[in-house]
Design a protein around this motif. Structure first.
Motif, short mmCIF file in Angstrom:
data_model
loop_
_atom_site.label_atom_id
_atom_site.label_comp_id
_atom_site.label_asym_id
_atom_site.label_seq_id
_atom_site.Cartn_x
_atom_site.Cartn_y
_atom_site.Cartn_z
N VAL A 145 39.42 42.81 51.19
CA VAL A 145 38.46 43.49 50.20
C VAL A 145 37.06 43.89 50.42
CG1 VAL A 145 39.87 42.29 48.27
CG2 VAL A 145 37.81 41.22 49.20
N GLN A 153 38.28 50.24 53.45
CA GLN A 153 38.38 49.12 52.87
C GLN A 153 39.98 49.11 52.60
OE1 GLN A 153 36.35 49.18 48.88
NE2 GLN A 153 36.56 47.05 48.81
N ASN A 187 40.52 48.05 47.33
CA ASN A 187 39.52 48.53 46.62
C ASN A 187 39.84 47.48 45.24
OD1 ASN A 187 37.06 48.86 45.33
ND2 ASN A 187 37.47 51.23 45.78
N GLY A 245 37.04 42.20 43.20
CA GLY A 245 37.15 41.71 44.75
C GLY A 245 36.38 40.30 44.84
N TYR A 247 38.63 37.56 43.86
CA TYR A 247 39.59 37.49 44.87
C TYR A 247 39.29 36.68 45.97
CZ TYR A 247 42.50 39.01 48.97
OH TYR A 247 43.33 38.92 49.99
N ASP A 297 33.07 44.49 41.88
CA ASP A 297 33.87 45.31 42.87
C ASP A 297 32.61 45.34 44.05
OD1 ASP A 297 34.71 47.12 44.66
OD2 ASP A 297 35.16 48.57 42.80
#
Length: 349
Positions: free
Chosen positions: A93, A110, A113, A117, A120, A177
Protein backbone atom coordinates in the motif's frame (compact mmCIF):
# COMPACT_ATOMS: atom_id res chain seq x y z
CA UNK A 1 -0.37 -1.93 -21.26
CA UNK A 2 -3.01 -3.84 -19.36
CA UNK A 3 -3.49 -2.81 -15.70
CA UNK A 4 -3.14 -6.40 -14.45
CA UNK A 5 0.15 -6.83 -16.33
CA UNK A 6 1.50 -3.57 -14.92
CA UNK A 7 0.50 -4.53 -11.37
CA UNK A 8 2.16 -7.94 -11.82
CA UNK A 9 5.40 -6.29 -12.96
CA UNK A 10 5.14 -3.86 -10.03
CA UNK A 11 4.65 -6.68 -7.52
CA UNK A 12 7.65 -8.63 -8.88
CA UNK A 13 9.76 -5.46 -8.90
CA UNK A 14 8.76 -4.59 -5.34
CA UNK A 15 9.58 -8.12 -4.19
CA UNK A 16 13.00 -7.98 -5.87
CA UNK A 17 13.67 -4.50 -4.46
CA UNK A 18 12.71 -5.53 -0.91
CA UNK A 19 14.94 -8.61 -1.06
CA UNK A 20 17.85 -6.69 -2.56
CA UNK A 21 17.65 -3.81 -0.07
CA UNK A 22 17.29 -6.25 2.84
CA UNK A 23 20.28 -8.28 1.64
CA UNK A 24 22.54 -5.29 1.25
CA UNK A 25 21.31 -3.79 4.50
CA UNK A 26 23.19 -6.64 6.18
CA UNK A 27 26.32 -5.53 4.31
CA UNK A 28 25.71 -1.87 5.16
CA UNK A 29 25.10 -2.77 8.82
CA UNK A 30 28.57 -4.33 9.04
CA UNK A 31 30.20 -1.47 7.18
CA UNK A 32 28.54 1.18 9.40
CA UNK A 33 29.60 -0.77 12.51
CA UNK A 34 33.14 -1.07 11.14
CA UNK A 35 33.39 2.66 10.46
CA UNK A 36 32.13 3.55 13.93
CA UNK A 37 34.46 1.02 15.60
CA UNK A 38 37.51 1.82 13.45
CA UNK A 39 37.50 -1.55 11.68
CA UNK A 40 37.46 -2.61 8.02
CA UNK A 41 34.31 -4.71 7.84
CA UNK A 42 33.55 -7.21 5.03
CA UNK A 43 36.32 -7.01 2.42
CA UNK A 44 36.99 -10.57 1.19
CA UNK A 45 33.94 -11.28 -0.98
CA UNK A 46 34.83 -9.25 -4.09
CA UNK A 47 35.48 -5.50 -3.90
CA UNK A 48 34.53 -3.94 -0.55
CA UNK A 49 32.86 -7.24 0.35
CA UNK A 50 29.89 -6.52 -1.96
CA UNK A 51 29.20 -10.22 -2.48
CA UNK A 52 29.03 -10.92 1.26
CA UNK A 53 25.18 -11.00 1.31
CA UNK A 54 25.20 -13.69 -1.40
CA UNK A 55 27.76 -15.69 0.56
CA UNK A 56 25.63 -15.41 3.71
CA UNK A 57 22.51 -16.52 1.84
CA UNK A 58 24.29 -19.51 0.35
CA UNK A 59 25.61 -20.47 3.77
CA UNK A 60 22.06 -20.64 5.18
CA UNK A 61 20.99 -23.01 2.40
CA UNK A 62 23.83 -25.45 3.08
CA UNK A 63 23.78 -25.46 6.89
CA UNK A 64 22.39 -28.43 8.80
CA UNK A 65 18.63 -28.05 9.27
CA UNK A 66 18.12 -29.09 12.89
CA UNK A 67 14.61 -29.64 14.27
CA UNK A 68 14.16 -30.24 18.03
CA UNK A 69 12.65 -33.63 18.81
CA UNK A 70 9.75 -32.26 20.86
CA UNK A 71 9.03 -29.21 18.72
CA UNK A 72 5.59 -28.61 17.22
CA UNK A 73 6.65 -29.46 13.69
CA UNK A 74 4.01 -27.57 11.67
CA UNK A 75 4.19 -24.40 13.76
CA UNK A 76 7.99 -24.66 13.86
CA UNK A 77 8.00 -24.29 10.07
CA UNK A 78 5.05 -21.89 9.95
CA UNK A 79 6.55 -19.22 12.28
CA UNK A 80 9.47 -18.00 10.14
CA UNK A 81 7.36 -18.23 6.98
CA UNK A 82 4.68 -16.02 8.53
CA UNK A 83 7.26 -13.42 9.60
CA UNK A 84 8.70 -13.22 6.09
CA UNK A 85 5.28 -13.19 4.40
CA UNK A 86 3.93 -10.35 6.54
CA UNK A 87 7.13 -8.35 6.04
CA UNK A 88 6.85 -8.58 2.25
CA UNK A 89 3.13 -7.83 1.78
CA UNK A 90 3.21 -4.76 4.03
CA UNK A 91 4.75 -2.65 1.27
CA UNK A 92 1.79 -3.21 -1.07
CA UNK A 93 0.00 0.00 0.00
CA UNK A 94 3.02 2.30 0.00
CA UNK A 95 3.17 4.77 -2.95
CA UNK A 96 6.71 4.41 -4.28
CA UNK A 97 6.47 7.30 -6.74
CA UNK A 98 4.06 9.54 -8.66
CA UNK A 99 3.05 7.73 -11.85
CA UNK A 100 4.36 6.43 -15.17
CA UNK A 101 2.82 6.89 -18.59
CA UNK A 102 2.96 3.72 -20.69
CA UNK A 103 1.22 3.58 -24.05
CA UNK A 104 -0.72 6.76 -23.30
CA UNK A 105 -2.13 5.36 -20.04
CA UNK A 106 -1.07 6.62 -16.60
CA UNK A 107 -0.26 4.04 -13.90
CA UNK A 108 0.21 4.75 -10.18
CA UNK A 109 3.33 3.26 -8.61
CA UNK A 110 1.35 1.60 -5.86
CA UNK A 111 0.33 -2.06 -5.79
CA UNK A 112 -2.93 -1.52 -3.88
CA UNK A 113 -4.44 1.94 -3.43
CA UNK A 114 -6.61 1.29 -0.38
CA UNK A 115 -8.76 3.98 1.21
CA UNK A 116 -7.75 2.49 4.58
CA UNK A 117 -4.06 1.95 3.83
CA UNK A 118 -2.95 3.08 7.30
CA UNK A 119 -5.28 0.56 8.93
CA UNK A 120 -3.93 -2.15 6.64
CA UNK A 121 -0.38 -1.36 7.72
CA UNK A 122 -1.22 -1.39 11.43
CA UNK A 123 -3.08 -4.67 10.95
CA UNK A 124 -0.09 -6.29 9.26
CA UNK A 125 2.23 -5.04 12.01
CA UNK A 126 -0.08 -6.64 14.59
CA UNK A 127 -0.14 -9.98 12.76
CA UNK A 128 3.67 -9.98 12.61
CA UNK A 129 3.69 -10.56 16.37
CA UNK A 130 2.16 -14.01 15.83
CA UNK A 131 5.10 -15.26 13.75
CA UNK A 132 7.57 -14.46 16.52
CA UNK A 133 5.33 -15.87 19.26
CA UNK A 134 4.64 -19.07 17.29
CA UNK A 135 8.36 -19.54 16.59
CA UNK A 136 9.30 -19.22 20.25
CA UNK A 137 6.48 -21.44 21.52
CA UNK A 138 6.84 -24.18 18.89
CA UNK A 139 10.54 -24.64 19.72
CA UNK A 140 9.65 -26.20 23.10
CA UNK A 141 12.54 -24.27 24.65
CA UNK A 142 11.95 -22.11 27.71
CA UNK A 143 14.56 -19.55 26.71
CA UNK A 144 13.06 -19.21 23.23
CA UNK A 145 9.59 -18.86 24.80
CA UNK A 146 10.81 -16.13 27.16
CA UNK A 147 12.30 -14.31 24.17
CA UNK A 148 9.03 -14.62 22.26
CA UNK A 149 7.02 -13.29 25.22
CA UNK A 150 9.38 -10.35 25.61
CA UNK A 151 9.15 -9.64 21.88
CA UNK A 152 5.35 -9.82 21.89
CA UNK A 153 4.88 -7.57 24.91
CA UNK A 154 7.39 -5.09 23.49
CA UNK A 155 5.75 -4.95 20.07
CA UNK A 156 2.21 -4.69 21.44
CA UNK A 157 3.23 -1.91 23.83
CA UNK A 158 4.91 0.20 21.18
CA UNK A 159 2.14 -0.39 18.64
CA UNK A 160 -0.09 1.75 20.87
CA UNK A 161 2.28 4.72 20.77
CA UNK A 162 2.81 4.21 17.04
CA UNK A 163 -0.93 4.18 16.37
CA UNK A 164 -1.55 7.30 18.46
CA UNK A 165 1.20 9.19 16.61
CA UNK A 166 -0.38 8.13 13.31
CA UNK A 167 -3.74 9.54 14.40
CA UNK A 168 -2.26 13.04 14.35
CA UNK A 169 -1.25 12.60 10.68
CA UNK A 170 -4.69 11.19 9.87
CA UNK A 171 -6.40 14.18 11.51
CA UNK A 172 -4.27 16.63 9.52
CA UNK A 173 -5.04 14.95 6.19
CA UNK A 174 -8.59 13.72 6.94
CA UNK A 175 -7.72 10.46 5.21
CA UNK A 176 -6.37 6.96 5.84
CA UNK A 177 -5.16 6.71 2.24
CA UNK A 178 -1.34 6.79 1.99
CA UNK A 179 -1.54 8.22 -1.54
CA UNK A 180 -3.57 11.18 -0.25
CA UNK A 181 -1.10 11.69 2.61
CA UNK A 182 1.81 11.60 0.15
CA UNK A 183 0.18 14.08 -2.25
CA UNK A 184 -0.71 16.46 0.60
CA UNK A 185 3.04 17.01 1.17
CA UNK A 186 3.65 18.34 -2.35
CA UNK A 187 2.98 21.97 -1.40
CA UNK A 188 5.61 24.59 -0.63
CA UNK A 189 7.45 23.56 -3.82
CA UNK A 190 7.72 19.98 -2.57
CA UNK A 191 8.75 20.81 1.01
CA UNK A 192 5.40 20.75 2.87
CA UNK A 193 6.53 17.70 4.82
CA UNK A 194 4.59 16.45 7.82
CA UNK A 195 7.73 16.39 9.96
CA UNK A 196 7.60 20.20 10.09
CA UNK A 197 4.02 20.11 11.42
CA UNK A 198 4.33 16.98 13.58
CA UNK A 199 7.90 16.79 14.94
CA UNK A 200 6.77 15.11 18.17
CA UNK A 201 4.69 12.54 16.27
CA UNK A 202 7.75 11.84 14.10
CA UNK A 203 9.97 11.21 17.13
CA UNK A 204 7.37 8.94 18.76
CA UNK A 205 6.81 7.01 15.53
CA UNK A 206 10.54 6.66 14.91
CA UNK A 207 11.23 5.32 18.41
CA UNK A 208 8.26 2.94 18.14
CA UNK A 209 9.57 1.72 14.76
CA UNK A 210 12.91 0.92 16.41
CA UNK A 211 11.09 -1.20 18.98
CA UNK A 212 8.81 -2.84 16.39
CA UNK A 213 11.78 -3.98 14.32
CA UNK A 214 13.65 -5.24 17.42
CA UNK A 215 16.53 -2.89 16.69
CA UNK A 216 18.98 -1.75 19.36
CA UNK A 217 18.55 -0.21 21.86
CA UNK A 218 15.26 -2.19 21.87
CA UNK A 219 16.67 -5.60 20.91
CA UNK A 220 15.67 -7.23 24.22
CA UNK A 221 13.99 -10.24 22.48
CA UNK A 222 17.39 -11.21 21.09
CA UNK A 223 19.54 -10.31 24.08
CA UNK A 224 22.34 -12.83 23.62
CA UNK A 225 23.77 -12.54 27.13
CA UNK A 226 20.43 -13.31 28.77
CA UNK A 227 18.49 -15.52 26.35
CA UNK A 228 21.13 -17.27 24.21
CA UNK A 229 19.57 -16.16 20.93
CA UNK A 230 16.05 -15.09 21.78
CA UNK A 231 12.91 -16.49 20.16
CA UNK A 232 14.88 -18.15 17.32
CA UNK A 233 17.36 -20.00 19.56
CA UNK A 234 16.37 -23.45 18.21
CA UNK A 235 16.27 -22.42 14.54
CA UNK A 236 18.98 -23.19 12.02
CA UNK A 237 19.65 -23.13 8.28
CA UNK A 238 17.17 -21.20 6.12
CA UNK A 239 14.42 -21.07 8.76
CA UNK A 240 16.78 -18.97 10.88
CA UNK A 241 17.61 -17.03 7.74
CA UNK A 242 13.93 -16.17 7.23
CA UNK A 243 13.71 -14.74 10.75
CA UNK A 244 16.87 -12.67 10.32
CA UNK A 245 16.05 -11.59 6.77
CA UNK A 246 12.47 -10.72 7.76
CA UNK A 247 13.84 -8.20 10.26
CA UNK A 248 15.77 -6.42 7.52
CA UNK A 249 12.74 -6.40 5.24
CA UNK A 250 10.83 -4.86 8.17
CA UNK A 251 13.60 -2.29 8.48
CA UNK A 252 13.21 -1.36 4.82
CA UNK A 253 9.41 -1.15 4.96
CA UNK A 254 9.46 0.81 8.24
CA UNK A 255 11.89 3.30 6.71
CA UNK A 256 9.70 3.60 3.60
CA UNK A 257 6.66 4.20 5.82
CA UNK A 258 8.47 6.92 7.79
CA UNK A 259 9.40 8.53 4.48
CA UNK A 260 5.78 8.38 3.29
CA UNK A 261 4.22 9.76 6.45
CA UNK A 262 6.73 12.38 7.58
CA UNK A 263 9.48 13.08 5.02
CA UNK A 264 7.41 14.21 2.07
CA UNK A 265 7.15 10.77 0.46
CA UNK A 266 8.37 11.12 -3.15
CA UNK A 267 8.03 14.93 -3.16
CA UNK A 268 11.06 17.21 -3.37
CA UNK A 269 11.78 20.74 -4.67
CA UNK A 270 11.78 20.75 -8.46
CA UNK A 271 9.59 17.68 -9.01
CA UNK A 272 6.75 19.76 -10.48
CA UNK A 273 9.24 21.53 -12.79
CA UNK A 274 10.57 18.18 -14.01
CA UNK A 275 7.02 17.03 -14.78
CA UNK A 276 6.18 20.23 -16.68
CA UNK A 277 9.37 20.34 -18.76
CA UNK A 278 10.48 16.71 -19.14
CA UNK A 279 7.20 14.85 -18.93
CA UNK A 280 5.35 12.49 -16.63
CA UNK A 281 7.81 9.60 -16.94
CA UNK A 282 10.82 11.75 -16.03
CA UNK A 283 8.95 13.03 -12.98
CA UNK A 284 7.93 9.47 -12.09
CA UNK A 285 11.50 8.15 -12.25
CA UNK A 286 12.81 11.17 -10.31
CA UNK A 287 10.15 10.63 -7.62
CA UNK A 288 11.15 6.95 -7.26
CA UNK A 289 14.82 7.89 -6.85
CA UNK A 290 13.95 10.60 -4.31
CA UNK A 291 11.79 8.19 -2.32
CA UNK A 292 14.51 5.53 -2.24
CA UNK A 293 17.17 8.10 -1.29
CA UNK A 294 15.11 9.23 1.71
CA UNK A 295 14.38 5.63 2.67
CA UNK A 296 18.08 4.68 2.55
CA UNK A 297 18.90 7.74 4.68
CA UNK A 298 16.40 6.54 7.31
CA UNK A 299 17.89 3.00 7.19
CA UNK A 300 21.38 4.42 7.79
CA UNK A 301 19.99 6.42 10.72
CA UNK A 302 18.59 3.20 12.21
CA UNK A 303 22.05 1.62 11.87
CA UNK A 304 23.80 4.65 13.34
CA UNK A 305 21.55 4.47 16.41
CA UNK A 306 22.18 0.73 16.80
CA UNK A 307 25.93 1.20 17.13
CA UNK A 308 25.67 4.32 19.31
CA UNK A 309 23.21 3.63 22.15
CA UNK A 310 23.43 0.85 24.74
CA UNK A 311 20.60 -1.64 25.21
CA UNK A 312 17.77 -0.72 27.59
CA UNK A 313 16.85 -2.89 30.54
CA UNK A 314 13.44 -4.47 30.14
CA UNK A 315 11.84 -2.30 32.85
CA UNK A 316 13.28 0.80 31.16
CA UNK A 317 11.86 -0.32 27.82
CA UNK A 318 8.36 -0.78 29.27
CA UNK A 319 8.60 2.48 31.22
CA UNK A 320 9.49 4.42 28.08
CA UNK A 321 6.63 2.91 26.11
CA UNK A 322 3.81 3.15 28.66
CA UNK A 323 4.80 6.13 30.82
CA UNK A 324 6.52 8.38 28.29
CA UNK A 325 5.62 7.75 24.65
CA UNK A 326 1.89 7.04 25.08
CA UNK A 327 1.22 10.13 27.28
CA UNK A 328 3.24 12.30 24.86
CA UNK A 329 1.29 10.88 21.91
CA UNK A 330 -2.02 11.66 23.66
CA UNK A 331 -0.94 15.24 24.38
CA UNK A 332 0.20 15.65 20.77
CA UNK A 333 -3.14 14.28 19.58
CA UNK A 334 -5.05 16.78 21.76
CA UNK A 335 -2.98 19.72 20.52
CA UNK A 336 -3.29 18.57 16.90
CA UNK A 337 -7.08 18.33 17.22
CA UNK A 338 -7.28 21.86 18.59
CA UNK A 339 -5.06 23.27 15.83
CA UNK A 340 -6.96 21.43 13.08
CA UNK A 341 -10.22 22.85 14.42
CA UNK A 342 -8.80 26.39 14.51
CA UNK A 343 -7.36 25.98 11.01
CA UNK A 344 -10.81 25.11 9.67
CA UNK A 345 -12.01 28.54 10.79
CA UNK A 346 -8.95 30.72 10.08
CA UNK A 347 -7.27 28.81 7.20
CA UNK A 348 -3.68 29.35 8.37
CA UNK A 349 -2.26 26.61 6.13
Amino acid sequence: MDLILFKTILVVSLFALSMAVAAYSTWAERKVAAIMQDRIGPNRSWKFGLLQPLADGGKFFFKEDFIPEKAEKFLFFFGPGLVMFISLITGAVIPWGKSLNIGGQSFDLQVANLDVGVLYLMGMVSIGVYGIMIGGWASNNKFALIGAIRASSQMISYELAMGLSLLAIIMMNSSLDLKVIAESQSGWYGMKWNIFFQPLAFIIFFVAALAETNRAPFDLPECETELVGGFHTEYSAMKLGLFLFGEYVNLFISSALITTLFLGSYNFPGLAWIGENWGENAAGIASILAFLAKTIAVILTFMWIRWTLPRFRYDQLMHLGWKSLIPLALVNLLVTGALVLLNQHYQWI
